[in-house]
Design a protein around this motif. Structure first.
Motif, PDB file in Angstrom:
ATOM      1  N   LYS A  34       0.789  -0.882   0.019  1.00 52.11           N
ATOM      2  CA  LYS A  34       0.161   0.030  -0.171  1.00 52.11           C
ATOM      3  C   LYS A  34       0.766   1.087   0.148  1.00 52.11           C
ATOM      4  N   SER A  35       0.468   2.233  -0.685  1.00 47.60           N
ATOM      5  CA  SER A  35       1.306   3.343  -0.616  1.00 47.60           C
ATOM      6  C   SER A  35       0.132   4.401  -1.232  1.00 47.60           C
ATOM      7  N   LEU A  36       0.571   5.919  -1.125  1.00 43.24           N
ATOM      8  CA  LEU A  36       0.121   6.829  -1.782  1.00 43.24           C
ATOM      9  C   LEU A  36       0.926   7.548  -2.651  1.00 43.24           C
ATOM     10  N   CYS A  37       0.579   8.208  -3.743  1.00 44.05           N
ATOM     11  CA  CYS A  37       1.624   9.124  -4.553  1.00 44.05           C
ATOM     12  C   CYS A  37       1.167  10.579  -4.629  1.00 44.05           C
ATOM     13  N   VAL A  38       2.131  11.405  -4.378  1.00 43.65           N
ATOM     14  CA  VAL A  38       2.152  12.823  -4.756  1.00 43.65           C
ATOM     15  C   VAL A  38       2.404  12.979  -6.134  1.00 43.65           C
ATOM     16  N   ASP A  39       1.464  13.612  -6.714  1.00 43.03           N
ATOM     17  CA  ASP A  39       1.795  13.885  -8.229  1.00 43.03           C
ATOM     18  C   ASP A  39       1.774  12.481  -8.958  1.00 43.03           C
ATOM     19  N   GLY A  40       1.423  12.506 -10.305  1.00 45.27           N
ATOM     20  CA  GLY A  40       1.430  11.131 -10.927  1.00 45.27           C
ATOM     21  C   GLY A  40       2.186  11.514 -12.592  1.00 45.27           C
ATOM     22  N   GLY A  41       3.151  12.260 -12.426  1.00 43.28           N
ATOM     23  CA  GLY A  41       4.034  12.404 -13.698  1.00 43.28           C
ATOM     24  C   GLY A  41       4.845  11.479 -14.294  1.00 43.28           C
ATOM     25  N   SER A  42       5.085  10.369 -13.516  1.00 43.52           N
ATOM     26  CA  SER A  42       5.639   9.054 -13.834  1.00 43.52           C
ATOM     27  C   SER A  42       4.789   7.907 -13.331  1.00 43.52           C
ATOM     28  N   GLY A  43       5.080   6.852 -13.799  1.00 47.06           N
ATOM     29  CA  GLY A  43       4.226   5.620 -13.342  1.00 47.06           C
ATOM     30  C   GLY A  43       5.129   4.439 -13.544  1.00 47.06           C
ATOM     31  N   VAL A  44       4.273   3.406 -14.056  1.00 42.29           N
ATOM     32  CA  VAL A  44       4.680   1.949 -14.041  1.00 42.29           C
ATOM     33  C   VAL A  44       5.980   1.821 -14.613  1.00 42.29           C
ATOM     34  N   GLY A  45       6.076   2.449 -15.800  1.00 41.10           N
ATOM     35  CA  GLY A  45       7.706   2.189 -16.418  1.00 41.10           C
ATOM     36  C   GLY A  45       8.611   2.604 -15.500  1.00 41.10           C
ATOM     37  N   HIS A  46       8.508   3.743 -14.844  1.00 40.61           N
ATOM     38  CA  HIS A  46       9.527   4.264 -13.806  1.00 40.61           C
ATOM     39  C   HIS A  46       9.744   3.356 -12.492  1.00 40.61           C
ATOM     40  N   ILE A  47       8.596   2.730 -12.153  1.00 45.90           N
ATOM     41  CA  ILE A  47       8.425   1.887 -10.746  1.00 45.90           C
ATOM     42  C   ILE A  47       9.300   0.675 -11.374  1.00 45.90           C
ATOM     43  N   MET A  48       9.261   0.105 -12.689  1.00 50.77           N
ATOM     44  CA  MET A  48      10.190  -1.003 -13.264  1.00 50.77           C
ATOM     45  C   MET A  48      11.502  -0.547 -13.213  1.00 50.77           C
ATOM     46  N   ASP A  49      11.770   0.531 -13.477  1.00 48.67           N
ATOM     47  CA  ASP A  49      13.199   1.007 -13.481  1.00 48.67           C
ATOM     48  C   ASP A  49      13.682   0.963 -12.040  1.00 48.67           C
ATOM     49  N   THR A  50      13.010   1.277 -11.044  1.00 45.59           N
ATOM     50  CA  THR A  50      13.088   1.323  -9.664  1.00 45.59           C
ATOM     51  C   THR A  50      13.199  -0.125  -9.005  1.00 45.59           C
ATOM     52  N   ILE A  51      12.612  -0.990  -9.443  1.00 39.79           N
ATOM     53  CA  ILE A  51      12.695  -2.325  -8.808  1.00 39.79           C
ATOM     54  C   ILE A  51      13.942  -2.670  -9.444  1.00 39.79           C
ATOM     55  N   ALA A  52      14.347  -2.297 -10.704  1.00 38.88           N
ATOM     56  CA  ALA A  52      15.477  -3.067 -11.405  1.00 38.88           C
ATOM     57  C   ALA A  52      16.766  -2.844 -10.417  1.00 38.88           C
ATOM     58  N   VAL A  53      16.817  -1.495  -9.847  1.00 45.59           N
ATOM     59  CA  VAL A  53      18.157  -1.275  -9.274  1.00 45.59           C
ATOM     60  C   VAL A  53      18.077  -1.605  -7.725  1.00 45.59           C
ATOM     61  N   SER A  54      16.844  -2.091  -7.196  1.00 46.88           N
ATOM     62  CA  SER A  54      16.590  -2.539  -5.962  1.00 46.88           C
ATOM     63  C   SER A  54      17.518  -3.507  -5.436  1.00 46.88           C
ATOM     64  N   ASN A  55      17.835  -3.700  -4.037  1.00 44.50           N
ATOM     65  CA  ASN A  55      18.729  -4.688  -3.753  1.00 44.50           C
ATOM     66  C   ASN A  55      20.330  -4.612  -4.470  1.00 44.50           C
ATOM     67  N   GLU A  56      20.421  -3.735  -5.225  1.00 43.39           N
ATOM     68  CA  GLU A  56      21.807  -3.637  -5.625  1.00 43.39           C
ATOM     69  C   GLU A  56      22.802  -2.972  -4.572  1.00 43.39           C
ATOM     70  N   GLU A  57      23.836  -3.501  -4.508  1.00 43.93           N
ATOM     71  CA  GLU A  57      24.937  -2.841  -3.663  1.00 43.93           C
ATOM     72  C   GLU A  57      25.596  -2.033  -4.659  1.00 43.93           C
ATOM     73  N   LEU A  58      25.600  -0.739  -4.518  1.00 40.36           N
ATOM     74  CA  LEU A  58      26.444   0.157  -5.651  1.00 40.36           C
ATOM     75  C   LEU A  58      27.699   0.266  -5.243  1.00 40.36           C
ATOM     76  N   ASN A  59      28.626  -0.574  -5.404  1.00 37.89           N
ATOM     77  CA  ASN A  59      29.935  -0.607  -5.093  1.00 37.89           C
ATOM     78  C   ASN A  59      30.824  -0.053  -6.139  1.00 37.89           C
ATOM     79  N   VAL A  60      31.462   0.885  -5.890  1.00 30.39           N
ATOM     80  CA  VAL A  60      31.909   1.853  -7.000  1.00 30.39           C
ATOM     81  C   VAL A  60      33.437   1.130  -7.360  1.00 30.39           C
ATOM     82  N   ASP A  61      33.775   0.177  -6.403  1.00 30.44           N
ATOM     83  CA  ASP A  61      34.930  -0.578  -6.993  1.00 30.44           C
ATOM     84  C   ASP A  61      34.815  -1.940  -7.695  1.00 30.44           C
TER      85      ASP A  61
END
Ligand code: ZN
Ligand code: ZN
Length: 396
Positions: A34-61
């Motif tokens: 469950k969530s709410l959104c403030v504004d709706g300029g972006s949607g499912v396509g950007h949610i997919m992008d966000t899922i894709a980078v979840s759980n990633e340890e962004l290790n610069v090395d």
């Protein structure tokens, strides 16, 4: 004590159509989609992008750079060029540099992370594809609080709306806004011409409800939360010079009193008659805050700063530049200081930057300008400025 998890589904202000403003808000550490959104300029396509980078340890090395990394840096990467000015795909070296830029913009704050929380991703584990996971998160959006009906604040929400009627994953949603927003959505968007009138029956899955200015609205999906809308000025109409309006929302947890504030587009001139003589809407909003919310209960202010300092006022078209934002924060400081003298500690998260074609990412220019100006004003040294970068999660 943290209350809110704010995920930046879109944090830009155009003119590119990608990643325009949409903030997903959930209770911190929640077990539900469950969530709410403030504004709706972006949607499912950007949610997919966000899922894709979840759980990633962004290790610069890390020399291994996968597609998710490319995805994460897609918008920062707009500013790539090599020594010879050749356009080319980001190399791992370049991605490391961009990652450092992102870390610098967020001051290494451990409460700013990339992607959705591990807990939320685990809830979605039974959905095998990113599309199914994203649809499930979309299904969990109970309501949208729209700041104003400009396309960069509603386009994802509109294009996604048929998903509410999807056979396998139906959902119900309510679009909330002040009257100038809900009227425009009904008359000019969901009108069977621009888009099907999906809210035409009481039994429909989509409802549009008008909120009253400065009145507390209780959230059905989150009984501990309430939201209060306030009207703002946002430029003038081309046709007759009359005022265009926008909204700032205060979202508050009734139990621990924490609040987070979301600004829609905001004019540097908030006089309602736009001749510097009428009622100043932003000033009266600051008065409301000072009189109703102690500073230490404000967990963060998401506010626009669309253009850098080298834009003249007449080029801002109803938006803020760093100097105007700082002037307002100084005003807010003075008002709180009059009430009680305490450290002016505040998280200010910059959103809605216009992606103009400069050599440097304008988000980096703007955050540097804000920090530099604030340093010259000792009273504002307690403010921490961050960027509402796409796919970042703020724990507030
Ligand atoms: Zn906008
Ligand atoms: Zn706007």
């Amino acid at each position: 004590m943290t209350s809110f998890e704010v995920i930046i589904i879109g944090g830009l202000g155009g003119p590119s159509e990608s990643s325009t403003q949409c903030f997903m808000v959930r209770p911190f550490d929640s077990n539900s989609v469950k969530s709410l959104c403030v504004d709706g300029g972006s949607g499912v396509g950007h949610i997919m992008d966000t899922i894709a980078v979840s759980n990633e340890e962004l290790n610069v090395d890390d020399d291994e750079v996968n597609d998710d990394f490319h995805n994460y840096f897609k918008t920062l990467d707009w500013f790539r060029h090599d020594e010879n000015n050749n356009y080319k795909y980001a190399s791992s070296k370049r991605i490391k540099l961009m990652h450092n830029t992102s870390k610098q913009a967020q001051n290494n704050n451990p409460n700013i992370k990339v992607g959705f929380s591990n807990k939320l991703i685990e809830i979605l584990n039974d959905k095998p594809t990113i599309l199914q996971k994203a649809y499930s998160l979309y299904q969990g959006i109970e309501s949208y609080y729209i700041t104003h009906p400009h396309l960069d604040h509603i386009n994802g929400m509109i294009l996604n709306s048929p998903l509410m009627f999807e056979r396998d994953l139906p959902s119900h949603k309510t679009l909330y806004g002040l009257e100038f927003t809900t009227d425009a959505l009904q008359k000019h968007v969901f009108n069977d011409i621009i888009w099907p009138n999906l809210s035409n029956q009481d039994s429909s899955n989509l409802h549009i409800e008008t909120l009253k200015e400065s009145q507390v609205h209780k959230l059905r999906a989150f009984p501990n939360w309430e939201i209060i809308p306030f009207k703002l000025c946002h430029g003038t109409k081309v046709i007759d010079g009359s005022r265009v309006f926008s909204t700032v929302y205060v979202l508050r947890d009734k139990i621990n009193k924490n609040a987070v504030i979301f600004f829609g587009d905001t004019d540097y001139n908030q006089h309602i008659d736009e001749k510097d003589t009428g009622y100043d809407l932003l000033n009266s909003f600051w008065e409301y805050l000072v009189n109703n919310i102690p500073l230490n209960e404000i967990r963060g202010i998401f506010i626009e700063c669309s253009s850098a300092c080298n834009y003249r006022d007449e080029q801002l078209y109803g938006h803020l530049s760093p100097q105007h934002l700082i002037d307002n924060l100084k005003d807010l400081h003075d008002k709180y200081n009059k009430k009680s003298k305490s450290e002016f500690d505040l998280n200010v998260i910059i959103t809605h930057v216009k992606m103009v074609p400069t050599n440097t990412d304008p988000r980096i220019t703007i955050i540097k300008e804000l920090r530099t100006i604030a340093e010259t004003i000792p009273e504002l040294n307690g403010i921490k400025f961050y960027l509402a970068l796409n796919k970042h999660r703020f724990i507030l």
